[in-house]
Design a protein around this motif. Structure first.
Motif, PDB file in Angstrom:
ATOM      1  N   ALA A 206       0.853  -1.192   0.000  1.00  0.00           N
ATOM      2  CA  ALA A 206       0.000   0.000   0.000  1.00  0.00           C
ATOM      3  C   ALA A 206       0.886   1.238   0.000  1.00  0.00           C
ATOM      4  O   ALA A 206       1.914   1.267   0.677  1.00  0.00           O
ATOM      5  CB  ALA A 206      -0.916   0.007   1.219  1.00  0.00           C
ATOM      6  N   LYS A 207       0.490   2.242  -0.761  1.00  0.00           N
ATOM      7  CA  LYS A 207       1.222   3.505  -0.784  1.00  0.00           C
ATOM      8  C   LYS A 207       0.293   4.633  -0.357  1.00  0.00           C
ATOM      9  O   LYS A 207      -0.900   4.622  -0.655  1.00  0.00           O
ATOM     10  CB  LYS A 207       1.772   3.775  -2.186  1.00  0.00           C
ATOM     11  CG  LYS A 207       2.874   2.801  -2.593  1.00  0.00           C
ATOM     12  CD  LYS A 207       3.505   3.186  -3.921  1.00  0.00           C
ATOM     13  CE  LYS A 207       4.650   2.243  -4.260  1.00  0.00           C
ATOM     14  NZ  LYS A 207       5.309   2.601  -5.542  1.00  0.00           N
ATOM     15  N   HIS A 212       3.680  13.798   9.349  1.00  0.00           N
ATOM     16  CA  HIS A 212       3.944  13.804  10.780  1.00  0.00           C
ATOM     17  C   HIS A 212       2.868  13.001  11.500  1.00  0.00           C
ATOM     18  O   HIS A 212       1.684  13.105  11.205  1.00  0.00           O
ATOM     19  CB  HIS A 212       3.958  15.238  11.316  1.00  0.00           C
ATOM     20  CG  HIS A 212       4.647  15.378  12.625  1.00  0.00           C
ATOM     21  ND1 HIS A 212       4.113  14.908  13.803  1.00  0.00           N
ATOM     22  CD2 HIS A 212       5.852  15.935  12.957  1.00  0.00           C
ATOM     23  CE1 HIS A 212       4.939  15.177  14.792  1.00  0.00           C
ATOM     24  NE2 HIS A 212       6.013  15.807  14.310  1.00  0.00           N
ATOM     25  N   GLY A 213       3.305  12.165  12.460  1.00  0.00           N
ATOM     26  CA  GLY A 213       2.367  11.303  13.156  1.00  0.00           C
ATOM     27  C   GLY A 213       1.353  12.037  14.000  1.00  0.00           C
ATOM     28  O   GLY A 213       0.345  11.458  14.413  1.00  0.00           O
ATOM     29  N   ASN A 220      -3.213   7.147   4.695  1.00  0.00           N
ATOM     30  CA  ASN A 220      -2.237   6.442   5.514  1.00  0.00           C
ATOM     31  C   ASN A 220      -2.027   5.029   4.960  1.00  0.00           C
ATOM     32  O   ASN A 220      -2.943   4.202   4.960  1.00  0.00           O
ATOM     33  CB  ASN A 220      -2.729   6.384   6.963  1.00  0.00           C
ATOM     34  CG  ASN A 220      -1.687   5.826   7.917  1.00  0.00           C
ATOM     35  OD1 ASN A 220      -1.049   4.825   7.640  1.00  0.00           O
ATOM     36  ND2 ASN A 220      -1.541   6.478   9.071  1.00  0.00           N
ATOM     37  N   ALA A 221      -0.823   4.725   4.499  1.00  0.00           N
ATOM     38  CA  ALA A 221      -0.547   3.428   3.880  1.00  0.00           C
ATOM     39  C   ALA A 221      -0.707   2.280   4.871  1.00  0.00           C
ATOM     40  O   ALA A 221      -1.171   1.194   4.500  1.00  0.00           O
ATOM     41  CB  ALA A 221       0.883   3.422   3.318  1.00  0.00           C
ATOM     42  N   VAL A 290       6.342   9.218  12.546  1.00  0.00           N
ATOM     43  CA  VAL A 290       6.344   9.417  11.097  1.00  0.00           C
ATOM     44  C   VAL A 290       5.350   8.471  10.450  1.00  0.00           C
ATOM     45  O   VAL A 290       5.441   7.255  10.619  1.00  0.00           O
ATOM     46  CB  VAL A 290       7.755   9.179  10.501  1.00  0.00           C
ATOM     47  CG1 VAL A 290       7.712   9.334   8.982  1.00  0.00           C
ATOM     48  CG2 VAL A 290       8.774  10.132  11.109  1.00  0.00           C
ATOM     49  N   ILE A 291       4.385   9.015   9.721  1.00  0.00           N
ATOM     50  CA  ILE A 291       3.481   8.186   8.925  1.00  0.00           C
ATOM     51  C   ILE A 291       4.234   7.809   7.645  1.00  0.00           C
ATOM     52  O   ILE A 291       4.621   8.696   6.876  1.00  0.00           O
ATOM     53  CB  ILE A 291       2.192   8.954   8.574  1.00  0.00           C
ATOM     54  CG1 ILE A 291       1.441   9.323   9.857  1.00  0.00           C
ATOM     55  CG2 ILE A 291       1.307   8.122   7.649  1.00  0.00           C
ATOM     56  CD1 ILE A 291       0.271  10.261   9.623  1.00  0.00           C
ATOM     57  N   PRO A 292       4.471   6.514   7.403  1.00  0.00           N
ATOM     58  CA  PRO A 292       5.272   6.127   6.236  1.00  0.00           C
ATOM     59  C   PRO A 292       4.472   6.247   4.947  1.00  0.00           C
ATOM     60  O   PRO A 292       3.238   6.210   4.953  1.00  0.00           O
ATOM     61  CB  PRO A 292       5.637   4.682   6.518  1.00  0.00           C
ATOM     62  CG  PRO A 292       4.482   4.165   7.317  1.00  0.00           C
ATOM     63  CD  PRO A 292       4.045   5.328   8.172  1.00  0.00           C
ATOM     64  N   GLN A 293       5.184   6.350   3.831  1.00  0.00           N
ATOM     65  CA  GLN A 293       4.505   6.455   2.549  1.00  0.00           C
ATOM     66  C   GLN A 293       4.189   5.088   1.946  1.00  0.00           C
ATOM     67  O   GLN A 293       3.499   4.996   0.942  1.00  0.00           O
ATOM     68  CB  GLN A 293       5.349   7.249   1.562  1.00  0.00           C
ATOM     69  CG  GLN A 293       6.692   6.619   1.214  1.00  0.00           C
ATOM     70  CD  GLN A 293       7.523   7.524   0.343  1.00  0.00           C
ATOM     71  OE1 GLN A 293       7.275   8.733   0.243  1.00  0.00           O
ATOM     72  NE2 GLN A 293       8.527   6.954  -0.322  1.00  0.00           N
ATOM     73  N   SER A 294       4.672   3.995   2.587  1.00  0.00           N
ATOM     74  CA  SER A 294       4.356   2.669   2.083  1.00  0.00           C
ATOM     75  C   SER A 294       4.368   1.654   3.220  1.00  0.00           C
ATOM     76  O   SER A 294       4.982   1.875   4.268  1.00  0.00           O
ATOM     77  CB  SER A 294       5.352   2.239   0.992  1.00  0.00           C
ATOM     78  OG  SER A 294       6.639   2.089   1.527  1.00  0.00           O
ATOM     79  N   ALA A 295       3.696   0.545   3.009  1.00  0.00           N
ATOM     80  CA  ALA A 295       3.664  -0.573   3.962  1.00  0.00           C
ATOM     81  C   ALA A 295       3.483  -1.859   3.175  1.00  0.00           C
ATOM     82  O   ALA A 295       2.872  -1.856   2.096  1.00  0.00           O
ATOM     83  CB  ALA A 295       2.539  -0.393   4.973  1.00  0.00           C
ATOM     84  N   GLU A 296       4.011  -2.961   3.710  1.00  0.00           N
ATOM     85  CA  GLU A 296       3.975  -4.235   2.994  1.00  0.00           C
ATOM     86  C   GLU A 296       3.531  -5.368   3.911  1.00  0.00           C
ATOM     87  O   GLU A 296       3.717  -5.312   5.124  1.00  0.00           O
ATOM     88  CB  GLU A 296       5.359  -4.587   2.420  1.00  0.00           C
ATOM     89  CG  GLU A 296       5.861  -3.628   1.361  1.00  0.00           C
ATOM     90  CD  GLU A 296       7.200  -4.065   0.786  1.00  0.00           C
ATOM     91  OE1 GLU A 296       7.723  -5.118   1.232  1.00  0.00           O
ATOM     92  OE2 GLU A 296       7.720  -3.368  -0.107  1.00  0.00           O
TER      93      GLU A 296
END
Length: 424
Positions: A206-207, A212-213, A220-221, A290-296
């Motif tokens: 997901a992207k 900022h958290g 939100n990925a 930090v809210i990431p720009q991707s998750a797997e």
């Protein structure tokens, strides 16, 4: 001095193989299969069988030998086993997993049932026949492969893709995870694998928008991925009775809603009543604020023969529009008719050793090297015959703690394989 028979040798062969560390963690960084391959080749060459070692990469070794039969015009038979084993945590075991120790009437260690027991049985029978100057009715190819536990890229698939000449004339095969006994009341069934679920190990991604958290973020990925993973993990797949599963249930005289009556066997049978998809890995982010720009994530999907299209259509619907998938592994489902001369030879060999036993087909929820060999048009079955104590949780041994195989079962397996080869 009377030469040792296969029954005499099989326990020592199994113990020797277990003591060789051929752990395969899937990263190509372990010890590899070379030492085990060299051991197998040496044991074959001791009795005059020419063994060839082929490596797909450093230490990723495969052993092949061909035994000329009485009638080489017939289709050849492939006997295959893999030399690698899955990792272990020795601290969890009663006996060290590389000890090959004999205790409580069993040989203990990683690979005792998956599948250095069958490797030892094949070796024992091949050595017995060669020492006695016996030839099988048709050509027999012995193949001991690398990397089965990680999908076979360095083993069976490498051989199929690069050494098709090794399979010249091969029409049928037998390998692991079949031919073992299951006691149900006063009945003893021998489950022969006639089908395998297909494999779909998938990486989901997901992207979204990094940020900022502490702030609002509707893109939100992690949230998108978590929702998709939860939908997949909680999905209730419908029951789909394939011909092999239906025949087994008929033999057991139960319906698909009654499998709890089967005790430990219910784990195996329940997994082949439907497609499955289990989330197994999850990764995302690198700092708490930090809210990431991707998750797997990774999902282990298994689909029944004939239901691959339905499986992926359902997965794509569950993913939603903002999550993509790609394959980590994608392998076919298999199903072969439980009939014909090879099946009759397996059933007869079993009942000649155990007149109270009945051979029945079943579907394996996992996969074997047969998936690769089937690409060459080879028909195959799981047939590593073992007569087991009624109270032994055999299915729980695969990749489990305290893996072990009864000594008497190994000797039984040699006798059955000896009869089988003569009948095949």
């Amino acid at each position: 001095m009377t030469p040792r028979t296969g029954e005499d040798e099989v326990v020592d062969l199994c113990r020797d193989l277990i003591r060789i560390d051929s752990t395969n963690a899937g990263d190509n960084a372990g010890p590899g299969e070379r030492q085990a391959a060299e051991y197998v080749a040496e044991k074959l060459e001791e009795v005059g069988l020419e063994a060839r070692i082929l490596e797909s990469d450093d230490r990723r070794s495969n052993v092949i030998a061909r035994i000329e039969g009485e009638d080489s015009s017939r289709g050849a038979l492939l006997l295959h086993g893999h030399l690698d084993v899955v990792p272990f945590d020795a601290g969890d075991w009663r006996h060290h997993p590389l000890s090959g120790e004999i205790a409580d009437g069993c040989v203990w260690g990683r690979g005792a049932v998956d599948m250095k027991d069958m490797d030892a049985m094949i070796l024992a029978v091949a050595r017995q026949w060669a020492s006695a100057g016996r030839r099988p009715p048709r050509d027999v190819v012995l193949m001991f492969t690398a990397d089965e536990e990680a999908g076979g890229a360095y083993g069976a698939n490498f051989l199929v893709d690069n050494h098709k000449e090794l399979f010249e004339g091969v029409t049928e095969a037998i390998g692991e995870v079949g031919g073992f006994s299951v006691s149900l009341g006063d009945r003893r069934l021998y489950l022969i694998e006639a089908a395998e679920k297909g494999m779909a190990w998938m990486r989901l991604r997901a992207k979204g928008r990094a940020g900022h958290g502490s702030m609002l973020n509707a893109d939100n990925a992690v949230t998108e991925l978590a929702d998709a993973v939860a939908r997949i993990g909680r999905h209730e797949w419908p029951v789909r009775l394939t011909p092999t599963v239906k025949r087994l249930l008929d033999e057991l005289e139960i319906g698909p809603d009654e499998i709890d009556r089967l005790g430990p066997l219910a784990r195996m049978i329940g997994a082949v009543l439907r497609n499955t998809a289990n989330p197994t890995m999850l990764q995302g982010g690198y700092k708490a604020n930090v809210i990431p720009q991707s998750a797997e994530a990774v999902v282990d999907g298994r689909f029944l023969p004939g239901y691959e299209e339905e499986f992926f259509a359902t997965i794509d619907e569950l993913l939603g529009p903002n999550v993509t998938r790609e394959f980590v592994q994608h392998q076919v489902a298999l199903e072969f008719a439980f009939e014909g001369p090879l099946v009759r030879a397996m059933a007869q060999a079993l009942t000649e050793e155990d007149p109270d036993g009945l051979a029945v087909p079943y579907t394996l929820s996992g996969g074997t090297d047969l998936k690769a060999f089937s690409r060459l048009g080879i028909t195959g079955y799981g047939f590593a015959p073992l007569k087991l104590p009624a109270d032994l949780d055999f299915s729980g041994m695969f990749h489990g703690v305290d893996e072990r195989v009864p000594v008497d079962s190994l000797r039984f397996g040699v006798r059955v394989l000896d009869r089988f080869l003569a009948l095949s």
